[in-house]
Write a protein that holds these residues in place. Sequence first.
Motif, PDB file in Angstrom:
ATOM      1  N   LEU A 158      24.946  24.172  53.430  1.00  0.00           N
ATOM      2  CA  LEU A 158      26.311  24.702  53.497  1.00  0.00           C
ATOM      3  C   LEU A 158      27.060  23.880  54.532  1.00  0.00           C
ATOM      4  CD1 LEU A 158      28.559  26.820  52.904  1.00  0.00           C
ATOM      5  CD2 LEU A 158      27.538  28.233  54.690  1.00  0.00           C
ATOM      6  N   ALA A 159      28.180  23.303  54.113  1.00  0.00           N
ATOM      7  CA  ALA A 159      28.955  22.455  55.016  1.00  0.00           C
ATOM      8  C   ALA A 159      30.419  22.485  54.611  1.00  0.00           C
ATOM      9  CB  ALA A 159      28.431  21.016  55.005  1.00  0.00           C
ATOM     10  N   GLU A 160      31.274  22.091  55.530  1.00  0.00           N
ATOM     11  CA  GLU A 160      32.697  22.022  55.233  1.00  0.00           C
ATOM     12  C   GLU A 160      33.294  20.763  55.851  1.00  0.00           C
ATOM     13  OE1 GLU A 160      35.128  25.059  56.941  1.00  0.00           O
ATOM     14  OE2 GLU A 160      34.463  24.657  58.989  1.00  0.00           O
ATOM     15  N   TYR A 161      34.419  20.341  55.282  1.00  0.00           N
ATOM     16  CA  TYR A 161      35.160  19.219  55.851  1.00  0.00           C
ATOM     17  C   TYR A 161      36.623  19.343  55.455  1.00  0.00           C
ATOM     18  CZ  TYR A 161      34.227  17.276  51.161  1.00  0.00           C
ATOM     19  OH  TYR A 161      34.119  17.083  49.802  1.00  0.00           O
ATOM     20  N   ARG A 162      37.457  18.671  56.209  1.00  0.00           N
ATOM     21  CA  ARG A 162      38.885  18.734  55.964  1.00  0.00           C
ATOM     22  C   ARG A 162      39.315  17.611  55.031  1.00  0.00           C
ATOM     23  NH1 ARG A 162      42.527  21.439  60.448  1.00  0.00           N
ATOM     24  NH2 ARG A 162      43.769  21.413  58.560  1.00  0.00           N
ATOM     25  N   VAL A 163      40.298  17.927  54.211  1.00  0.00           N
ATOM     26  CA  VAL A 163      40.998  16.938  53.397  1.00  0.00           C
ATOM     27  C   VAL A 163      42.474  17.269  53.520  1.00  0.00           C
ATOM     28  CG1 VAL A 163      41.397  15.989  51.100  1.00  0.00           C
ATOM     29  CG2 VAL A 163      39.087  16.666  51.771  1.00  0.00           C
ATOM     30  N   GLY A 164      43.237  16.412  54.169  1.00  0.00           N
ATOM     31  CA  GLY A 164      44.636  16.732  54.410  1.00  0.00           C
ATOM     32  C   GLY A 164      44.765  17.980  55.251  1.00  0.00           C
ATOM     33  N   ARG A 165      45.553  18.955  54.782  1.00  0.00           N
ATOM     34  CA  ARG A 165      45.754  20.210  55.509  1.00  0.00           C
ATOM     35  C   ARG A 165      44.780  21.303  55.069  1.00  0.00           C
ATOM     36  NH1 ARG A 165      50.155  22.881  54.734  1.00  0.00           N
ATOM     37  NH2 ARG A 165      50.988  21.833  52.891  1.00  0.00           N
ATOM     38  N   GLY A 166      43.902  20.985  54.126  1.00  0.00           N
ATOM     39  CA  GLY A 166      43.002  21.993  53.587  1.00  0.00           C
ATOM     40  C   GLY A 166      41.545  21.746  53.900  1.00  0.00           C
ATOM     41  N   HIS A 167      40.702  22.578  53.312  1.00  0.00           N
ATOM     42  CA  HIS A 167      39.260  22.542  53.552  1.00  0.00           C
ATOM     43  C   HIS A 167      38.493  22.477  52.234  1.00  0.00           C
ATOM     44  CE1 HIS A 167      39.705  23.494  57.783  1.00  0.00           C
ATOM     45  NE2 HIS A 167      38.409  23.646  57.925  1.00  0.00           N
ATOM     46  N   VAL A 168      37.392  21.744  52.265  1.00  0.00           N
ATOM     47  CA  VAL A 168      36.418  21.765  51.181  1.00  0.00           C
ATOM     48  C   VAL A 168      35.138  22.369  51.742  1.00  0.00           C
ATOM     49  CG1 VAL A 168      35.042  20.403  49.563  1.00  0.00           C
ATOM     50  CG2 VAL A 168      37.411  19.742  50.049  1.00  0.00           C
ATOM     51  N   ILE A 169      34.613  23.382  51.070  1.00  0.00           N
ATOM     52  CA  ILE A 169      33.362  24.031  51.472  1.00  0.00           C
ATOM     53  C   ILE A 169      32.360  23.836  50.348  1.00  0.00           C
ATOM     54  CG2 ILE A 169      32.258  26.195  52.164  1.00  0.00           C
ATOM     55  CD1 ILE A 169      35.054  27.212  52.966  1.00  0.00           C
ATOM     56  N   LEU A 170      31.247  23.198  50.653  1.00  0.00           N
ATOM     57  CA  LEU A 170      30.220  22.929  49.655  1.00  0.00           C
ATOM     58  C   LEU A 170      28.927  23.636  50.042  1.00  0.00           C
ATOM     59  CD1 LEU A 170      30.631  19.060  49.116  1.00  0.00           C
ATOM     60  CD2 LEU A 170      31.826  20.926  47.959  1.00  0.00           C
ATOM     61  N   ASP A 171      28.202  24.116  49.033  1.00  0.00           N
ATOM     62  CA  ASP A 171      26.888  24.691  49.303  1.00  0.00           C
ATOM     63  C   ASP A 171      26.003  24.528  48.076  1.00  0.00           C
ATOM     64  OD1 ASP A 171      26.369  27.469  47.806  1.00  0.00           O
ATOM     65  OD2 ASP A 171      28.496  27.381  48.279  1.00  0.00           O
ATOM     66  N   THR A 172      24.725  24.695  48.289  1.00  0.00           N
ATOM     67  CA  THR A 172      23.749  24.668  47.186  1.00  0.00           C
ATOM     68  C   THR A 172      22.975  25.980  47.126  1.00  0.00           C
ATOM     69  OG1 THR A 172      22.080  23.630  48.611  1.00  0.00           O
ATOM     70  CG2 THR A 172      23.473  22.149  47.306  1.00  0.00           C
ATOM     71  N   LEU A 173      23.503  27.008  47.762  1.00  0.00           N
ATOM     72  CA  LEU A 173      22.823  28.297  47.887  1.00  0.00           C
ATOM     73  C   LEU A 173      22.891  29.112  46.597  1.00  0.00           C
ATOM     74  CD1 LEU A 173      24.457  29.070  51.301  1.00  0.00           C
ATOM     75  CD2 LEU A 173      22.014  28.626  50.993  1.00  0.00           C
ATOM     76  N   THR A 174      21.832  29.845  46.316  1.00  0.00           N
ATOM     77  CA  THR A 174      21.831  30.764  45.175  1.00  0.00           C
ATOM     78  C   THR A 174      22.393  32.110  45.650  1.00  0.00           C
ATOM     79  OG1 THR A 174      19.525  31.316  45.661  1.00  0.00           O
ATOM     80  CG2 THR A 174      19.923  29.641  43.978  1.00  0.00           C
ATOM     81  N   LYS A 175      23.587  32.062  46.187  1.00  0.00           N
ATOM     82  CA  LYS A 175      24.173  33.199  46.898  1.00  0.00           C
ATOM     83  C   LYS A 175      24.574  34.354  45.996  1.00  0.00           C
ATOM     84  CE  LYS A 175      28.567  30.667  47.044  1.00  0.00           C
ATOM     85  NZ  LYS A 175      27.999  29.479  46.356  1.00  0.00           N
ATOM     86  N   GLU A 176      24.647  34.121  44.660  1.00  0.00           N
ATOM     87  CA  GLU A 176      24.972  35.208  43.737  1.00  0.00           C
ATOM     88  C   GLU A 176      23.727  35.919  43.201  1.00  0.00           C
ATOM     89  OE1 GLU A 176      27.942  31.807  42.520  1.00  0.00           O
ATOM     90  OE2 GLU A 176      25.831  31.944  43.071  1.00  0.00           O
ATOM     91  N   PHE A 177      22.549  35.394  43.508  1.00  0.00           N
ATOM     92  CA  PHE A 177      21.301  35.934  42.973  1.00  0.00           C
ATOM     93  C   PHE A 177      20.991  37.300  43.581  1.00  0.00           C
ATOM     94  CE2 PHE A 177      16.457  35.403  42.705  1.00  0.00           C
ATOM     95  CZ  PHE A 177      16.412  35.902  41.418  1.00  0.00           C
ATOM     96  N   VAL A 178      20.457  38.226  42.756  1.00  0.00           N
ATOM     97  CA  VAL A 178      20.213  39.602  43.201  1.00  0.00           C
ATOM     98  C   VAL A 178      19.197  39.696  44.337  1.00  0.00           C
ATOM     99  CG1 VAL A 178      20.836  40.634  40.993  1.00  0.00           C
ATOM    100  CG2 VAL A 178      18.463  39.955  41.402  1.00  0.00           C
ATOM    101  N   CYS A 179      18.411  38.650  44.563  1.00  0.00           N
ATOM    102  CA  CYS A 179      17.407  38.697  45.631  1.00  0.00           C
ATOM    103  C   CYS A 179      17.959  38.266  46.987  1.00  0.00           C
ATOM    104  CB  CYS A 179      16.211  37.829  45.259  1.00  0.00           C
ATOM    105  SG  CYS A 179      15.142  38.589  44.011  1.00  0.00           S
ATOM    106  N   GLN A 180      19.215  37.828  47.030  1.00  0.00           N
ATOM    107  CA  GLN A 180      19.823  37.523  48.315  1.00  0.00           C
ATOM    108  C   GLN A 180      20.105  38.828  49.062  1.00  0.00           C
ATOM    109  OE1 GLN A 180      20.373  34.729  49.839  1.00  0.00           O
ATOM    110  NE2 GLN A 180      20.523  33.093  48.329  1.00  0.00           N
ATOM    111  N   GLN A 181      20.051  38.779  50.383  1.00  0.00           N
ATOM    112  CA  GLN A 181      20.286  39.989  51.169  1.00  0.00           C
ATOM    113  C   GLN A 181      21.769  40.378  51.164  1.00  0.00           C
ATOM    114  OE1 GLN A 181      18.203  40.583  54.914  1.00  0.00           O
ATOM    115  NE2 GLN A 181      17.140  38.643  54.623  1.00  0.00           N
TER     116      GLN A 181
END
Length: 206
Positions: A158-181
């Motif tokens: 999970l990481a973020e970086y700026r582009v112009g005045r905005g943000h890009v947030i990237l991740d590879t997490l299975t964060k929608e999976f029912v086994c996540q806390q």
Amino acid sequence: MGKILGTDYFIHPVSDLAVGIPCNTAVVLIPSNSEGSAVTAAEENDPNAQANLKVFVRAGGVLIIDMGDNLLSGGYIAPCAKGTPDLIFPNPCRDVTLTKKALKHPFANCPIQLSNNNIDMECGCSVCHGNLEQGITLPRDSTVLMTATFDNVQRAVLAEYRVGRGHVILDTLTKEFVCQQPQGTGPSNILVNLFSYALCKLANRK
């Protein structure tokens, strides 16, 4: 999460990115290509789609792309990053770790106080699909917020970086999976904080 479909958020097919992003959009979320659809990846990779995403972020928008997928080749790409994550899995397969920077970052502190005890996978494995270092290169000024272990090395998931005045947030997490806390069909701790951070003004001013 208190958002109403058709009022607070709208669902579009990925192909709509090539047409343009509606005015007054604050956050664009591209969920994981979990089915491993080459067609969906091609639509996200489309030059017009990528150009529209870059314009959106430069103008102050927040873009979240879940880069974790089930494609052996190809996959989503992101503005100002190069490549796409390799389809590899962490070991231990359930564990992720907040970085030192994350501990003081709004993402880890609002509305849920995240810790290394409430972000790991509970009932399944593969807490993430790939990482943000192997197969992909992020801008040098990226801030890494979470890592997982790949071949005994902690790598960004999970990481973020700026582009112009905005943000890009990237991740590879299975964060929608029912086994996540917390385990179940409701939003995971990671999802709650990620959306809250993306929607808050800090995402555009940090």
